[in-house]
Design an enzyme around this catalytic site. Structure first.
Site, mmCIF file in Angstrom:
data_model
loop_
_atom_site.group_PDB
_atom_site.id
_atom_site.type_symbol
_atom_site.label_atom_id
_atom_site.label_comp_id
_atom_site.label_asym_id
_atom_site.label_seq_id
_atom_site.Cartn_x
_atom_site.Cartn_y
_atom_site.Cartn_z
ATOM 1 N N THR A 257 0.846 -1.193 0.000
ATOM 2 C CA THR A 257 0.000 0.000 0.000
ATOM 3 C C THR A 257 0.879 1.240 0.000
ATOM 4 O O THR A 257 1.870 1.316 0.742
ATOM 5 C CB THR A 257 -0.945 0.030 1.213
ATOM 6 N N PHE A 259 1.127 5.214 0.732
ATOM 7 C CA PHE A 259 0.536 6.308 1.497
ATOM 8 C C PHE A 259 1.180 7.619 1.057
ATOM 9 O O PHE A 259 2.346 7.645 0.657
ATOM 10 C CB PHE A 259 0.788 6.123 2.999
#
Length: 357
Positions: A257, A259
């Protein structure tokens, strides 16, 4: 064995004294830097400077310690020294134990004050109003794609992207007992449920699945309700006293992921940067091709191209684009100047150092 270890331990003790002395000497210089920044009203956290330090550490590291481990040590040193100037407040999608919190520490080190927020909207709001110096929000996942709410808020906000963090995401199924006896529901964030869908279909196809605002919130509730299991990080499980039923249940072993770090400041070039944009084009044939032509003309590499509906009643779209380089790089500046002339809408979301991989 003790006779053999004693002289080696004596060497370690001597080296530790030297390290301690050097750490405090570094901290004293950092305090002087803080005084200069205070006079000039300069920001405490400079992403480009810290990225340069970490890159330099990796280049000069002779081993045997791995680059990633040496960089982790230096990140915490910089964090502790930064806190001598002022403890930075960082908002993130809470509660405690989320992957967003892990991203905060990966970017800033642990000598910061975390501000857990109930939603991505609240992270933006806290950072915009000054309740937090920075905000950290999920932007995209390697398996499930972009986080739409983040993209929509980036379009509206006055904040800039100041940095990015890429986490290897490992999901764990957890319950109070470490077993699934009596569990009737599995809860997690929508993205986590999607990232573990195949595994869940194979092992618990008939168990209800419930989407919550975050994995850590699912862990918190599971910590109070023995009929609920949660998909969350080990940190969340530890915080809410859950036991692991099965670890690493994500369908993609390389699940990551990304960010983004949000702030009020503009980041200077670090030498290895990325620039993010939002664009829209006039409604005519070949508009998108023409819009992106300046990037090819000036040799600017595009690394991401994502579309989102403009929500204006028609079939208009906003395009989210990432390119290599900083807005102050000559070829990037030239390409963007031409691109801006052709775009119906043009917004630079930020130029910032590339995440450490």
């Amino acid at each position: 064995m003790d006779d053999k270890l004693k002289p080696l331990r004596a060497q370690i003790d001597q080296i530790d004294e030297q390290i301690l002395d050097l750490l405090n000497r570094r901290a004293c210089v950092a305090q002087q830097v803080g005084h200069v920044k205070a006079v000039e009203n300069a920001p405490v956290f400079r992403p480009e400077r810290e990225a340069q330090v970490l890159a330099g550490v990796a280049e000069r590291n002779p081993g045997p310690m791995k680059n990633v481990d040496v960089q982790a040590v230096f990140r915490e040193i910089m964090s502790a020294c930064r806190a001598l100037e002022r403890r930075v407040v960082v908002a993130y999608l809470g509660p405690v134990g989320t992957f967003s919190e892990q991203a905060v520490y990966q970017q800033f080190g642990h000598a910061v004050q975390g501000l857990p927020c109930a939603s991505i909207d609240e992270v933006f709001r806290a950072t915009e109003t000054g309740a937090a110096d920075f905000g950290v929000v999920p932007a995209e996942n390697s398996s499930e794609g972009v986080v739409n709410r983040t993209l929509d808020l980036l379009l509206q906000t006055t904040l800039s992207i100041c940095g990015e963090v890429v986490l290897l995401v490992r999901h764990n199924l957890m319950s109070q007992s470490g077993r699934m006896d009596g569990v009737t529901c599995i809860a997690a964030h929508t993205q986590a449920l999607a990232q573990c869908q195949n595994w869940l279909n194979q092992h618990y196809p008939d168990t209800e699945r419930k989407a919550l605002v975050s994995n850590a919130e699912a862990a918190r509730i599971a910590g109070e309700d023995p009929t609920m299991a949660a998909i969350a990080s080990e940190a969340a499980g530890h915080t809410y006293r859950l036991q692991v039923v099965q670890s690493h249940i994500q369908d993609d072993a390389h699940n990551r992921t990304r960010f983004v770090v949000l702030g009020q400041q503009q980041v200077m070039p670090s030498g290895k940067d990325k620039t993010s944009l939002v664009l829209s084009v006039p409604n005519k044939a070949g508009a998108v091709y023409g819009l992106l032509a300046p990037l090819a003309q000036y040799g600017v590499s595009m690394t991401r191209f994502e579309s989102r509906p403009a929500r204006m009643g028609g079939w208009e779209y906003y395009f989210y684009v990432d390119i290599e380089g900083h807005v102050q790089d000559e070829k990037v500046a030239q390409a963007l100047a031409e691109l801006k002339q052709q775009a119906a809408f043009f917004k630079i979301l930020g130029s910032y150092p590339l995440a450490l991989q």
